[in-house]
Design a protein around this motif. Structure first.
Motif, PDB file in Angstrom:
ATOM      1  N   GLU A 151      58.714 -61.519 -25.585  1.00  0.00           N
ATOM      2  CA  GLU A 151      59.344 -62.322 -24.538  1.00  0.00           C
ATOM      3  C   GLU A 151      58.293 -63.057 -23.708  1.00  0.00           C
ATOM      4  O   GLU A 151      58.491 -64.204 -23.309  1.00  0.00           O
ATOM      5  N   LEU A 152      57.184 -62.389 -23.426  1.00  0.00           N
ATOM      6  CA  LEU A 152      56.118 -63.046 -22.664  1.00  0.00           C
ATOM      7  C   LEU A 152      55.582 -64.253 -23.423  1.00  0.00           C
ATOM      8  O   LEU A 152      55.361 -65.320 -22.845  1.00  0.00           O
ATOM      9  N   SER A 170      65.358 -58.836 -14.960  1.00  0.00           N
ATOM     10  CA  SER A 170      65.997 -59.774 -15.889  1.00  0.00           C
ATOM     11  C   SER A 170      66.522 -58.983 -17.092  1.00  0.00           C
ATOM     12  O   SER A 170      66.304 -57.777 -17.204  1.00  0.00           O
ATOM     13  N   LYS A 171      67.182 -59.671 -17.999  1.00  0.00           N
ATOM     14  CA  LYS A 171      67.683 -59.015 -19.208  1.00  0.00           C
ATOM     15  C   LYS A 171      66.553 -58.529 -20.103  1.00  0.00           C
ATOM     16  O   LYS A 171      66.760 -57.691 -20.980  1.00  0.00           O
ATOM     17  N   HIS A 172      65.366 -59.068 -19.873  1.00  0.00           N
ATOM     18  CA  HIS A 172      64.231 -58.746 -20.750  1.00  0.00           C
ATOM     19  C   HIS A 172      63.105 -58.033 -20.008  1.00  0.00           C
ATOM     20  O   HIS A 172      62.001 -57.921 -20.534  1.00  0.00           O
ATOM     21  N   GLY A 173      63.376 -57.565 -18.799  1.00  0.00           N
ATOM     22  CA  GLY A 173      62.351 -56.858 -18.044  1.00  0.00           C
ATOM     23  C   GLY A 173      62.144 -57.462 -16.665  1.00  0.00           C
ATOM     24  O   GLY A 173      62.766 -58.470 -16.308  1.00  0.00           O
ATOM     25  N   GLU A 174      61.275 -56.837 -15.898  1.00  0.00           N
ATOM     26  CA  GLU A 174      61.087 -57.236 -14.502  1.00  0.00           C
ATOM     27  C   GLU A 174      60.064 -58.359 -14.342  1.00  0.00           C
ATOM     28  O   GLU A 174      59.048 -58.415 -15.048  1.00  0.00           O
ATOM     29  N   ASN A 215      69.642 -59.653 -13.883  1.00  0.00           N
ATOM     30  CA  ASN A 215      70.335 -59.655 -15.181  1.00  0.00           C
ATOM     31  C   ASN A 215      70.538 -61.032 -15.794  1.00  0.00           C
ATOM     32  O   ASN A 215      71.424 -61.222 -16.634  1.00  0.00           O
ATOM     33  N   LEU A 216      69.721 -61.990 -15.363  1.00  0.00           N
ATOM     34  CA  LEU A 216      69.667 -63.269 -16.072  1.00  0.00           C
ATOM     35  C   LEU A 216      68.622 -63.127 -17.181  1.00  0.00           C
ATOM     36  O   LEU A 216      67.896 -62.139 -17.253  1.00  0.00           O
ATOM     37  N   SER A 217      68.531 -64.116 -18.053  1.00  0.00           N
ATOM     38  CA  SER A 217      67.470 -64.083 -19.060  1.00  0.00           C
ATOM     39  C   SER A 217      66.114 -64.197 -18.355  1.00  0.00           C
ATOM     40  O   SER A 217      66.039 -64.646 -17.195  1.00  0.00           O
ATOM     41  N   LEU A 218      65.074 -63.797 -19.036  1.00  0.00           N
ATOM     42  CA  LEU A 218      63.739 -63.894 -18.444  1.00  0.00           C
ATOM     43  C   LEU A 218      63.421 -65.343 -18.073  1.00  0.00           C
ATOM     44  O   LEU A 218      62.933 -65.615 -16.970  1.00  0.00           O
ATOM     45  N   ARG A 219      63.733 -66.249 -18.969  1.00  0.00           N
ATOM     46  CA  ARG A 219      63.406 -67.657 -18.715  1.00  0.00           C
ATOM     47  C   ARG A 219      64.196 -68.208 -17.528  1.00  0.00           C
ATOM     48  O   ARG A 219      63.646 -68.908 -16.679  1.00  0.00           O
ATOM     49  N   GLU A 220      65.485 -67.900 -17.458  1.00  0.00           N
ATOM     50  CA  GLU A 220      66.283 -68.411 -16.341  1.00  0.00           C
ATOM     51  C   GLU A 220      65.804 -67.809 -15.021  1.00  0.00           C
ATOM     52  O   GLU A 220      65.785 -68.496 -13.993  1.00  0.00           O
TER      53      GLU A 220
END
Length: 219
Positions: free
Chosen positions: A123-124, A71-75, A88-93
């Motif tokens: 982010e978590l 994701s954009k914020h990590g795996e 490469n979507l946001s973490l939430r999406e």
């Protein structure tokens, strides 16, 4: 521990991941050798390896279809999914798309400062409501502090703890084992995590060099 529990490998890559060299026959051989009855195949941004392996695996080996998604914020790992989830979507999406497929969200190797794709703590915390489980032991993490921080984070937010070998080569399969009651799907699996037992040992440092070599030759 209950004698009816099965041994589950929660985080394994195949040759479909550029950084791994595991052929299907090797995975089957190592699972039989190490008495592993269930395995999650979690290639990077791709479930084709998991689907193909599930077709070839012997009936006594339960295969969990998974994907380690960037994701954009990590795996983040999606387990019990049916279709690829794009990177490469946001973490939430990314998490929401896992849930839309009836899957479970697993956060791999959190707080590992040596991995640029580890999700950071901010982010978590913002997305903790969608996390089903979190790796509190990853066999490829070099420094114990990262695993200790993961344990504290899971305890603080009431997240179910799991472990993962993060296997890329045969020697790594079974380095971390989750002993869990038999399950038939995602709902069963999550419920049974409450009484699961984690056992983990570190992989040798040279496996990181092997992964870098695989990436180079795959190009």
């Amino acid at each position: 521990m209950n004698n009816n529990y099965i041994r589950c490998e929660m985080h394994c890559h195949t040759f479909k991941s550029a950084c791994a060299g595991l052929k299907f026959k090797t995975i089957i051989r190592e699972c039989k050798k190490k008495q592993i009855q269930a395995i999650a195949i979690t290639d990077h941004n791709d479930i084709t390896g998991a689907l193909e392996f599930a077709e070839l695996a012997p009936p006594e080996l339960t295969v969990i279809i998974g994907e380690e998604i960037k994701s954009k914020h990590g795996e983040v790992i999606g387990l019990f999914i049916k279709e690829n989830i794009q990177p490469n979507l946001s973490l939430r999406e990314t998490m929401e798309r896992i849930k839309m497929q009836g899957g479970l969200v697993n956060i791999p190797h959190p707080f590992d400062g040596l991995r640029k794709n580890a999700v950071d703590i901010d982010e978590l915390e913002k997305n903790v409501d969608l996390i089903d489980m979190l790796e509190v032991f990853n066999s490829r993490i070099c420094f114990n502090r990262a695993n200790r921080v993961a344990i504290r984070f899971a305890s603080r937010f009431g997240i179910l703890p799991v472990c993962g070998s993060d296997a890329h080569f045969g020697i790594e399969i079974g380095k971390s084992i989750l002993s869990i009651a038999p399950f038939t799907g995602a709902t069963d699996f999550k419920k049974n995590l409450n009484s699961a037992v984690i056992q983990g040992t570190k992989s040798p440092v040279f496996v990181h060099l092997l992964s870098k070599y695989r990436k180079i030759i795959s190009r």
